[in-house]
Every structure is written in structure tokens, then in C-alpha cells.
Motif scaffolding. Sequence first.
Motif, PDB file in Angstrom:
ATOM      1  N   ALA A 106       5.517 -29.823 134.197  1.00 48.51           N
ATOM      2  CA  ALA A 106       4.689 -29.013 133.299  1.00 48.51           C
ATOM      3  C   ALA A 106       5.278 -29.017 131.889  1.00 48.51           C
ATOM      4  CB  ALA A 106       4.595 -27.587 133.833  1.00 48.51           C
ATOM      5  N   ASN A 107       4.407 -28.794 130.912  1.00 47.63           N
ATOM      6  CA  ASN A 107       4.781 -28.845 129.499  1.00 47.63           C
ATOM      7  C   ASN A 107       4.689 -27.443 128.895  1.00 47.63           C
ATOM      8  OD1 ASN A 107       4.592 -29.094 126.628  1.00 47.63           O
ATOM      9  ND2 ASN A 107       4.126 -31.261 126.889  1.00 47.63           N
ATOM     10  N   ALA A 108       5.835 -26.878 128.509  1.00 43.90           N
ATOM     11  CA  ALA A 108       5.870 -25.517 127.962  1.00 43.90           C
ATOM     12  C   ALA A 108       5.131 -25.416 126.631  1.00 43.90           C
ATOM     13  CB  ALA A 108       7.312 -25.045 127.799  1.00 43.90           C
ATOM     14  N   GLU A 109       5.136 -26.492 125.811  1.00 43.56           N
ATOM     15  CA  GLU A 109       4.409 -26.450 124.532  1.00 43.56           C
ATOM     16  C   GLU A 109       2.913 -26.355 124.774  1.00 43.56           C
ATOM     17  OE1 GLU A 109       5.540 -29.644 121.948  1.00 43.56           O
ATOM     18  OE2 GLU A 109       7.668 -29.214 122.195  1.00 43.56           O
ATOM     19  N   ASN A 110       2.405 -27.139 125.734  1.00 44.72           N
ATOM     20  CA  ASN A 110       0.985 -27.037 126.086  1.00 44.72           C
ATOM     21  C   ASN A 110       0.690 -25.644 126.641  1.00 44.72           C
ATOM     22  OD1 ASN A 110       0.670 -29.695 125.336  1.00 44.72           O
ATOM     23  ND2 ASN A 110       0.601 -30.486 127.426  1.00 44.72           N
ATOM     24  N   GLY A 111       1.637 -25.124 127.432  1.00 45.02           N
ATOM     25  CA  GLY A 111       1.472 -23.782 127.994  1.00 45.02           C
ATOM     26  C   GLY A 111       1.436 -22.712 126.923  1.00 45.02           C
ATOM     27  N   ALA A 112       2.256 -22.876 125.880  1.00 48.01           N
ATOM     28  CA  ALA A 112       2.263 -21.900 124.786  1.00 48.01           C
ATOM     29  C   ALA A 112       0.907 -21.882 124.084  1.00 48.01           C
ATOM     30  CB  ALA A 112       3.369 -22.225 123.796  1.00 48.01           C
ATOM     31  N   ALA A 113       0.371 -23.065 123.842  1.00 50.70           N
ATOM     32  CA  ALA A 113      -0.946 -23.147 123.184  1.00 50.70           C
ATOM     33  C   ALA A 113      -2.027 -22.543 124.067  1.00 50.70           C
ATOM     34  CB  ALA A 113      -1.267 -24.593 122.839  1.00 50.70           C
ATOM     35  N   ALA A 114      -1.992 -22.875 125.352  1.00 50.10           N
ATOM     36  CA  ALA A 114      -3.003 -22.345 126.284  1.00 50.10           C
ATOM     37  C   ALA A 114      -2.856 -20.833 126.431  1.00 50.10           C
ATOM     38  CB  ALA A 114      -2.882 -23.030 127.639  1.00 50.10           C
ATOM     39  N   ALA A 115      -1.623 -20.338 126.474  1.00 48.70           N
ATOM     40  CA  ALA A 115      -1.405 -18.892 126.601  1.00 48.70           C
ATOM     41  C   ALA A 115      -1.898 -18.153 125.360  1.00 48.70           C
ATOM     42  CB  ALA A 115       0.076 -18.606 126.846  1.00 48.70           C
ATOM     43  N   ARG A 116      -1.613 -18.695 124.182  1.00 46.84           N
ATOM     44  CA  ARG A 116      -2.110 -18.052 122.956  1.00 46.84           C
ATOM     45  C   ARG A 116      -3.635 -18.022 122.956  1.00 46.84           C
ATOM     46  NH1 ARG A 116       2.252 -20.724 120.647  1.00 46.84           N
ATOM     47  NH2 ARG A 116       0.976 -22.500 120.046  1.00 46.84           N
ATOM     48  N   ARG A 117      -4.241 -19.106 123.406  1.00 42.84           N
ATOM     49  CA  ARG A 117      -5.695 -19.213 123.406  1.00 42.84           C
ATOM     50  C   ARG A 117      -6.323 -18.305 124.472  1.00 42.84           C
ATOM     51  NH1 ARG A 117      -5.585 -24.305 123.647  1.00 42.84           N
ATOM     52  NH2 ARG A 117      -5.703 -24.495 125.888  1.00 42.84           N
ATOM     53  N   SER A 118      -5.768 -18.296 125.672  1.00 38.99           N
ATOM     54  CA  SER A 118      -6.382 -17.568 126.785  1.00 38.99           C
ATOM     55  C   SER A 118      -5.891 -16.131 126.924  1.00 38.99           C
ATOM     56  CB  SER A 118      -6.109 -18.299 128.096  1.00 38.99           C
ATOM     57  OG  SER A 118      -6.660 -19.584 128.079  1.00 38.99           O
TER      58      SER A 118
END
Length: 182
Positions: free
Chosen positions: A73-85
Motif C-alpha cells: 500500500a502507498n501512504a501518499e495515495n492514502g493521505a490524498a484519499a483520506a483528505r478527500r474522503s
Amino acid sequence: MSLEFNKIAAAVLTAGVAFMGAGIVAEVLIHPKRLAEPAISLGRDPAAAAPAAAAAAPAAPAIEPIGPLLAAANAENGAAAARRSCGACHSFNEGGRNGVGPNLWGIVGANHARAEGFNYSAANRALADKPWDFEALNQFIAAPARAMPGTRMAFAGIANTQQRADIIVYLRSLSSSPVPLP
């Protein structure tokens, strides 16, 4: 000065009053009555059809385990998805404020209903002695209402397994001592 605006406004109001009046007249002339039971049964016994319909209801889809996906898993992608969702209701910084939802710093490995002073739902408080492990987060992020019936969280969830893994790895990174991956 032209009276065109007044003419237009009068036409709109007159049309509205005419439609409202037509609705009232139709209501007075026609009195539809709902039947207590269907007039036509089409050869089926209504009492027998109800259990069959309940049995035919699809079961909730099983959510695949998240553990195997966390390593890639990619934490940077997760950060973007978490900010968005999640960012509209939650904050992610250490010591951050509680919003509509609690601050999520240090959530992985922490117990449910952990934020002091936050008004958790009874469903979340009932799990206060259980930790937010990777699988509990996976289930909750996928469908909060299904994972925790009675939650007040009005979020439909995230169906994409890889996106959930990315978010969980990001949430794991929000700690001074992150929980080890499974």
C-alpha cells in the motif's frame, strides 16, 4: 421605466395560482382510496411470498482481508484519499481538533471511542475496550453502518480494497510509534 419585469412576475404568480387551484379542484373531485390488500394476487399467496423474498435477499458481500495488501500500500495515495474522503469531518494532525468526527492521529492500535470529550455513538462506545486493528479499520472504512450498526457516521464507505489499504497505511503512519504491519 418599463413594466416588463412586473408583467413577467405577474404571469409566473398567476400560473402558480392556477396550478395550485387545479390541484385543489382535482383533490375535491377525485377521492382515491388505498386498498388494504392487493386486488389481484396473480396466483401467489402473499403470506408465502414474503419469506421467499426475505430468503432471496442477497447476503452482504464479504470484505476481503486487508493484511496481504498493506505491504504494497502507498501512504501518499492514502493521505490524498483520506483528505478527500474523510477530511471534511476528521483532522489528522497530532493534537488536532475534533470536528464532526474525532481526530485520527494515532487511531491504529488505539481503542474505539478514545478521544476525550468527543460524543461517540452508543455503538462505538460499546466497543471502547477493543482496538482499531487493521481488519477493524478495513471493515469500518468499507461500510461504517454495516461494520458498526448504530454508528452516527453518515459515510457510505469505500468499496475499493486497494484504496482502503492505502488509507489504512496512511493512518498507521500518523503515530510517533506506528503499529507493525501484519
